[in-house]
Design a protein around this motif. Structure first.
Motif, mmCIF file in Angstrom:
data_model
loop_
_atom_site.group_PDB
_atom_site.id
_atom_site.type_symbol
_atom_site.label_atom_id
_atom_site.label_comp_id
_atom_site.label_asym_id
_atom_site.label_seq_id
_atom_site.Cartn_x
_atom_site.Cartn_y
_atom_site.Cartn_z
ATOM 1 N N TYR A 1 19.469 43.106 48.321
ATOM 2 C CA TYR A 1 18.416 42.785 49.376
ATOM 3 C C TYR A 1 18.711 43.535 50.581
ATOM 4 O O TYR A 1 19.795 44.126 50.958
ATOM 5 C CB TYR A 1 18.431 41.411 49.614
ATOM 6 N N PRO B 1 20.392 39.096 43.824
ATOM 7 C CA PRO B 1 20.171 38.055 43.067
ATOM 8 C C PRO B 1 20.942 37.899 42.023
ATOM 9 O O PRO B 1 21.636 38.953 41.518
ATOM 10 C CB PRO B 1 18.846 38.499 43.042
ATOM 11 N N TYR C 1 17.703 40.959 38.408
ATOM 12 C CA TYR C 1 16.784 41.894 38.972
ATOM 13 C C TYR C 1 15.996 42.820 37.733
ATOM 14 O O TYR C 1 16.792 43.203 37.115
ATOM 15 C CB TYR C 1 17.634 42.710 39.965
ATOM 16 N N LYS D 1 12.147 37.396 39.056
ATOM 17 C CA LYS D 1 12.355 36.497 40.234
ATOM 18 C C LYS D 1 12.149 34.993 39.711
ATOM 19 O O LYS D 1 11.698 34.197 40.876
ATOM 20 C CB LYS D 1 11.436 37.029 41.346
ATOM 21 N N SER E 1 15.978 34.748 41.762
ATOM 22 C CA SER E 1 15.961 35.619 42.923
ATOM 23 C C SER E 1 16.888 35.150 44.145
ATOM 24 O O SER E 1 16.960 35.843 45.154
ATOM 25 C CB SER E 1 14.608 35.749 43.399
ATOM 26 N N LYS F 1 16.829 33.601 49.462
ATOM 27 C CA LYS F 1 17.070 34.822 49.898
ATOM 28 C C LYS F 1 16.261 35.212 51.303
ATOM 29 O O LYS F 1 16.593 36.554 51.787
ATOM 30 C CB LYS F 1 16.558 35.783 48.847
#
Length: 342
Positions: A115, A121, A124, A127, A132, A200
């Motif tokens: 990110y 995460p 990937y 999500k 995520s 996130k």
């Protein structure tokens, strides 16, 4: 003369055999097959069977691997990081270029998955659910950062990786460390340790499975702390983070016990419990974010304050306590402190 010819043939055969062993690695070869199109690796296949490099690649298994989509690429349970590390070592031993190519494709995947705020995460590009979230759980993010730092420092056989990866890895590590420092939980302005996963966007501790509540997580925090201790001439911020972790672990240690998941000799049932052991110290896996008391998550999403209150399956099926920080407190931190100071 015949004896000489026979001996020559035997020697040649042995040399070819040795060369073949150096040029190929059966586990590495299987890793090439399991690698997904986006460069990552799954921990499970499409049918939820666990990746097993000891299994024979039958036509049926190959069909399952082929059916596994890129959404299964993950850093959970050491997936992707395990393969990249193994393939780099296999390349160094065999000089098989296919191994290095696959490892570098895996590194590309790692870099792509990061990110902007520096976190990684669990999965990937999937999500769904908690996949995520920025994931320290089971050392997912730390395993990735260790690889990238090995590229920067050319350690653990990562000197074989193309030098173009060094500045990329360096930038990713800088961002990753920044994320680590930002996510260390503060309690009334005082740094403590870390949670297992974070939202996130807000960078606040988050829950994962029902029995993994938003909390302080000791096992993962120890992995994070050890990663921060890798750096020579650490910044004041890193020093403060490591020292705060030491203070927290030292304050909340449970001395004189170890955690056992055994069988009750009377009932013959599995029974996880703390047992006296003067040579050991333990910590609960999860602690309340504000009160610093052990908490235990159950299947029904409830939080218990005693291990004995959990349903038997959960009580006996999870590492609720561990001696994760004992060596850190007794040996590693004092040694680190002597070198780096507070």
């Amino acid at each position: 003369m015949k004896i000489k010819i026979v001996l020559t043939l035997i020697c040649s055969t042995l040399m070819l055999s040795c060369f073949a062993q150096q040029a190929a690695d059966s586990i590495a070869d299987k890793m090439l097959v399991y690698q997904l199109g986006n460069g990552g690796w799954p921990k499970q296949l499409e049918d939820k069977s666990v990746v097993n490099y000891g299994a024979t690649l039958t036509p049926e298994l190959l069909a399952k691997i082929k059916a596994t989509k890129d959404l299964h690429a993950t850093f959970d349970n050491k997936a992707t990081s395990r393969e990249v590390v193994y393939l780099v070592k296999a390349y160094k031993k065999t000089q098989n270029p296919a191994y290095l190519k696959a490892a570098e494709k895996g590194i590309d995947f790692i870099l792509e998955a990061q990110y902007a705020n520096g976190g990684w995460p669990q999965y990937y590009p999937d999500k769904a659910l908690y996949r995520s979230e920025i994931t320290y759980n089971d050392d997912a993010m730390i395993n990735v950062l260790d690889i990238l730092e090995d590229i920067v420092t050319k350690k653990n056989d990562f000197d074989v990786v193309n030098v173009s990866y060094i500045p990329k890895a360096e930038r990713a590590v800088t961002k990753g460390v920044d994320c680590i420092l930002k996510t260390q939980v503060k309690q009334n302005g005082v740094l403590s340790i870390w949670g297992a996963q974070y939202d996130k966007d807000s960078l606040q501790p988050a829950k994962a499975r029902n029995f993994e509540p938003a909390s302080l997580s000791t096992s993962e925090s120890m992995g994070i702390t050890r990663f921060l201790m890798r750096f020579k001439n650490p910044s004041p911020q890193i020093k403060a983070a490591v020292t705060a972790a030491y203070n927290w672990f030292n304050t909340y240690k449970i001395a004189g016990y170890r955690f056992e998941r055994g069988t009750d000799p009377k009932t013959k049932e599995k029974s996880a419990a703390l047992v006296p052991d003067q040579s050991s110290m333990v910590w609960a896996r999860f602690y309340d974010l504000d009160k610093n008391i052990p908490i235990f998550g159950d299947r029904d999403n409830s939080i218990k304050l005693k291990l004995e209150e959990l349903i038997p399956e959960r009580r006996n099926g999870y590492a609720w306590y561990g001696s994760w920080a004992q060596k850190f407190i007794e040996k590693d931190y004092p040694k680190w402190l002597a070198t780096n100071g507070k």
